[in-house]
Design a protein around this motif. Sequence first.
Motif, PDB file in Angstrom:
ATOM      1  N   THR A  32      38.607  64.520  55.481  1.00 42.12           N
ATOM      2  CA  THR A  32      37.495  65.007  54.673  1.00 42.12           C
ATOM      3  C   THR A  32      36.389  63.962  54.696  1.00 42.12           C
ATOM      4  O   THR A  32      36.629  62.782  54.428  1.00 42.12           O
ATOM      5  N   LEU A  33      35.178  64.387  55.027  1.00 41.29           N
ATOM      6  CA  LEU A  33      33.999  63.527  55.131  1.00 41.29           C
ATOM      7  C   LEU A  33      33.036  63.908  54.017  1.00 41.29           C
ATOM      8  O   LEU A  33      32.649  65.072  53.901  1.00 41.29           O
ATOM      9  N   THR A  62      43.229  61.822  74.437  1.00 42.64           N
ATOM     10  CA  THR A  62      44.249  61.055  73.710  1.00 42.64           C
ATOM     11  C   THR A  62      45.257  62.021  73.103  1.00 42.64           C
ATOM     12  O   THR A  62      45.162  63.238  73.269  1.00 42.64           O
ATOM     13  N   ASP A  63      46.179  61.475  72.352  1.00 44.31           N
ATOM     14  CA  ASP A  63      47.192  62.304  71.693  1.00 44.31           C
ATOM     15  C   ASP A  63      46.747  62.762  70.308  1.00 44.31           C
ATOM     16  O   ASP A  63      47.558  63.300  69.553  1.00 44.31           O
ATOM     17  N   TYR A  64      45.453  62.561  69.983  1.00 45.31           N
ATOM     18  CA  TYR A  64      45.016  62.815  68.607  1.00 45.31           C
ATOM     19  C   TYR A  64      43.735  63.650  68.577  1.00 45.31           C
ATOM     20  O   TYR A  64      42.901  63.583  69.479  1.00 45.31           O
ATOM     21  N   ALA A  65      43.604  64.425  67.521  1.00 46.00           N
ATOM     22  CA  ALA A  65      42.394  65.210  67.277  1.00 46.00           C
ATOM     23  C   ALA A  65      42.180  65.272  65.774  1.00 46.00           C
ATOM     24  O   ALA A  65      43.137  65.201  64.987  1.00 46.00           O
ATOM     25  N   ILE A  66      40.911  65.374  65.364  1.00 47.91           N
ATOM     26  CA  ILE A  66      40.572  65.409  63.941  1.00 47.91           C
ATOM     27  C   ILE A  66      40.285  66.836  63.510  1.00 47.91           C
ATOM     28  O   ILE A  66      39.535  67.563  64.168  1.00 47.91           O
ATOM     29  N   ASN A  67      40.867  67.230  62.399  1.00 48.59           N
ATOM     30  CA  ASN A  67      40.539  68.491  61.744  1.00 48.59           C
ATOM     31  C   ASN A  67      39.608  68.159  60.573  1.00 48.59           C
ATOM     32  O   ASN A  67      40.050  67.658  59.540  1.00 48.59           O
TER      33      ASN A  67
END
Length: 356
Positions: A32-33, A62-67
Amino acid sequence: MRKPLQHIWALPVLAAGLAVPATAPAQSIDVTLVNGHPSIFLWVKHLTETFIPAVNTALEGTDYAINWSEAYGGSLAAVGGELEAVEVGLAEVAAIPTVFMPTQLPLQNVSYNTPFGPSDPRLVMESVAMLHDTVPGVEESWHEYDAEYLGGGFALDNYVLMTNFPVTSIEDLEGRRIAAPGPAVNWLEGTGAVGVSGNLTTYYNDIQTGVFDGVIVFPTAAAPARLHEVAPYVTITDFGAQYAGTLVANRTWFADQPEAVQNALRDAAAAYTEAYLVEQTDRVAAAMATIASDDDHLHVLAPEERTRWASALPDIAGVWAENANGMGLPGSEVLTAYIDALKAAGADLGRDWSQR
């Protein structure tokens, strides 16, 4: 000699298995931003247009993503409430408007306590970034609120005075109620004006209803907020550009993130700052043309009047530095380092606040 049939049948099956390897989906991380201002303002606009895309791009492959969940305009935290939202874990990342936190974050308010400084936001940004990098205690001051400084941020363009009456000298301010953000109220001491703390979300209505006679504000926010409709007189005072905020993450959360995510957030903060400064420069002239469309409503304060105003103020910087020192923070060191950086860059200072 012909190969056995079973070998021929096996080859396409093996090839198909090699051509379509199994790939694990990226791990999704909820973020959350938050910022209390609405998206019409430039520092919020570039959270959506620059910061988030820069993080997403950095994490590709990469192995990561942001929701992402974006919480602006008071939907999660009001203006000035962003730091608490990060501290208690309501938001993982925030654009913190330090100008509204002079008590919690005094060191980050050094520019607001040295008014009549340079008009260049980039110089102010670079000087405060230097303080975070070189003066022990500046970056660490965020840690009290479980906040991790990501770098960069936003500085506001050269502040002006907007009023519903003409101003050509200090005497014109006698008895007038003027709103200003946080520590900028101190810029009115000794002028005869009554300084009142306020922020952009209420300025228009407060002037329209007679609560204030004017505001100290910067052009690129005054124009989208349509303040010229209620305060048509603009006085260019050269109060100076101001460091107003930065990007931080919840420190506990940040420490638990993989290095790729940490690096993406820091790199995106730098990209955000650059994009913000570039667009800000492009917007200033247009903003001034909007808020002061004719010479009858625009007055440039004479240099000697600017110096007289700066000299009439009490020792704002000295008092601020001593208060920070009393809190165990390097107030005097920050003040000296900041003014030295400005002077080294050849900045036009209405008053040398390092001289006591």
